[in-house]
Motif scaffolding. Structure first.
Motif, PDB file in Angstrom:
ATOM      1  N   LYS A  14      46.336 -25.516-107.573  1.00 47.69           N
ATOM      2  CA  LYS A  14      45.893 -25.703-108.956  1.00 47.69           C
ATOM      3  C   LYS A  14      45.878 -24.399-109.746  1.00 47.69           C
ATOM      4  N   ALA A  15      45.512 -23.303-109.132  1.00 44.78           N
ATOM      5  CA  ALA A  15      45.472 -22.031-109.863  1.00 44.78           C
ATOM      6  C   ALA A  15      46.876 -21.567-110.239  1.00 44.78           C
ATOM      7  N   ALA A  16      47.814 -21.687-109.320  1.00 49.15           N
ATOM      8  CA  ALA A  16      49.188 -21.272-109.608  1.00 49.15           C
ATOM      9  C   ALA A  16      49.809 -22.154-110.687  1.00 49.15           C
ATOM     10  N   SER A  17      49.624 -23.466-110.571  1.00 46.96           N
ATOM     11  CA  SER A  17      50.212 -24.393-111.546  1.00 46.96           C
ATOM     12  C   SER A  17      49.579 -24.229-112.918  1.00 46.96           C
ATOM     13  N   ALA A  18      48.254 -24.170-112.972  1.00 49.03           N
ATOM     14  CA  ALA A  18      47.565 -24.015-114.253  1.00 49.03           C
ATOM     15  C   ALA A  18      47.895 -22.665-114.883  1.00 49.03           C
ATOM     16  N   GLY A  19      47.904 -21.623-114.066  1.00 52.59           N
ATOM     17  CA  GLY A  19      48.199 -20.290-114.576  1.00 52.59           C
ATOM     18  C   GLY A  19      49.599 -20.182-115.137  1.00 52.59           C
ATOM     19  N   GLN A  20      50.576 -20.780-114.452  1.00 57.30           N
ATOM     20  CA  GLN A  20      51.941 -20.733-114.946  1.00 57.30           C
ATOM     21  C   GLN A  20      52.062 -21.445-116.291  1.00 57.30           C
ATOM     22  N   LEU A  21      51.521 -22.665-116.385  1.00 58.96           N
ATOM     23  CA  LEU A  21      51.626 -23.420-117.627  1.00 58.96           C
ATOM     24  C   LEU A  21      50.903 -22.705-118.764  1.00 58.96           C
ATOM     25  N   LYS A 104      63.812 -29.202-132.211  1.00 60.67           N
ATOM     26  CA  LYS A 104      64.259 -28.554-130.982  1.00 60.67           C
ATOM     27  C   LYS A 104      63.488 -29.151-129.807  1.00 60.67           C
ATOM     28  N   GLY A 105      64.138 -29.211-128.649  1.00 62.44           N
ATOM     29  CA  GLY A 105      63.468 -29.722-127.459  1.00 62.44           C
ATOM     30  C   GLY A 105      64.073 -29.173-126.188  1.00 62.44           C
ATOM     31  N   VAL A 106      63.225 -28.973-125.175  1.00 59.99           N
ATOM     32  CA  VAL A 106      63.667 -28.575-123.836  1.00 59.99           C
ATOM     33  C   VAL A 106      62.770 -29.231-122.792  1.00 59.99           C
ATOM     34  N   TYR A 107      63.263 -29.254-121.565  1.00 62.94           N
ATOM     35  CA  TYR A 107      62.549 -29.799-120.415  1.00 62.94           C
ATOM     36  C   TYR A 107      62.604 -28.784-119.285  1.00 62.94           C
ATOM     37  N   TRP A 108      61.528 -28.734-118.478  1.00 70.81           N
ATOM     38  CA  TRP A 108      61.547 -27.940-117.257  1.00 70.81           C
ATOM     39  C   TRP A 108      60.569 -28.563-116.270  1.00 70.81           C
ATOM     40  N   ASN A 109      60.703 -28.197-115.002  1.00 69.72           N
ATOM     41  CA  ASN A 109      59.812 -28.697-113.961  1.00 69.72           C
ATOM     42  C   ASN A 109      58.968 -27.549-113.422  1.00 69.72           C
ATOM     43  N   GLU A 110      57.721 -27.891-113.088  1.00 73.89           N
ATOM     44  CA  GLU A 110      56.834 -26.888-112.505  1.00 73.89           C
ATOM     45  C   GLU A 110      56.926 -26.997-110.984  1.00 73.89           C
ATOM     46  N   PRO A 111      56.329 -26.054-110.252  1.00 73.35           N
ATOM     47  CA  PRO A 111      56.526 -26.018-108.798  1.00 73.35           C
ATOM     48  C   PRO A 111      56.201 -27.315-108.050  1.00 73.35           C
ATOM     49  N   ASP A 112      55.242 -28.101-108.515  1.00 71.66           N
ATOM     50  CA  ASP A 112      54.918 -29.360-107.842  1.00 71.66           C
ATOM     51  C   ASP A 112      55.813 -30.510-108.281  1.00 71.66           C
TER      52      ASP A 112
END
Length: 127
Positions: A14-21, A104-112
């Motif tokens: 959760k810390a890595a995912s929240a921090g990245q976003l 404008k629009g883009v998509y990306w995926n996070e580590p999970d």
């Protein structure tokens, strides 16, 4: 008026995912006041509350509507972080920006695996 207050996002870290976003969006984040959550403060009334789990969870899709100047700043942070992004929801990584809906629009995926979308003009709402 009904407003969404928070949404729980399952994660492995959760810390890595929240921090990245939070870093990409340029918003605050930290431990939530209650419960086992790491909160990303999107605006004055909405948080994404990340929670660790070892259980299987579905990949979710979250879309952020931002002003054009904020879009450019977030896109620059995506690029600086070396995060792959694409112009289509299920398309290949093309490092392109979608402009077919007048913005404008883009998509990306996070580590999970969760899918983030960022756009400047909503295509889901009637104009």
């Amino acid at each position: 008026m009904i407003e969404l207050d928070h949404f729980i996002v399952s994660s492995r870290d959760k810390a890595a995912s929240a921090g990245q976003l939070a870093g990409l969006l340029g918003v605050a984040w930290g431990e939530a006041r209650f419960g086992p959550f790491m909160a990303v403060y999107l605006n004055d009334g909405l948080t994404l509350d990340f929670v660790d789990t070892d259980q299987p969870f579905p990949v979710e899709h979250f879309c952020f509507r931002v002003p054009p100047q904020e879009f450019d700043a977030i896109l620059a942070r995506l690029q600086a972080a070396g995060i792959a992004y694409r112009s289509k929801v299920a398309g290949p990584v093309d490092h392109e920006v979608d402009t077919q809906f007048g913005g404008k629009g883009v998509y990306w995926n996070e580590p999970d695996g969760h899918q983030w979308e960022m756009l400047t003009v909503s295509y889901a709402r009637p104009t």
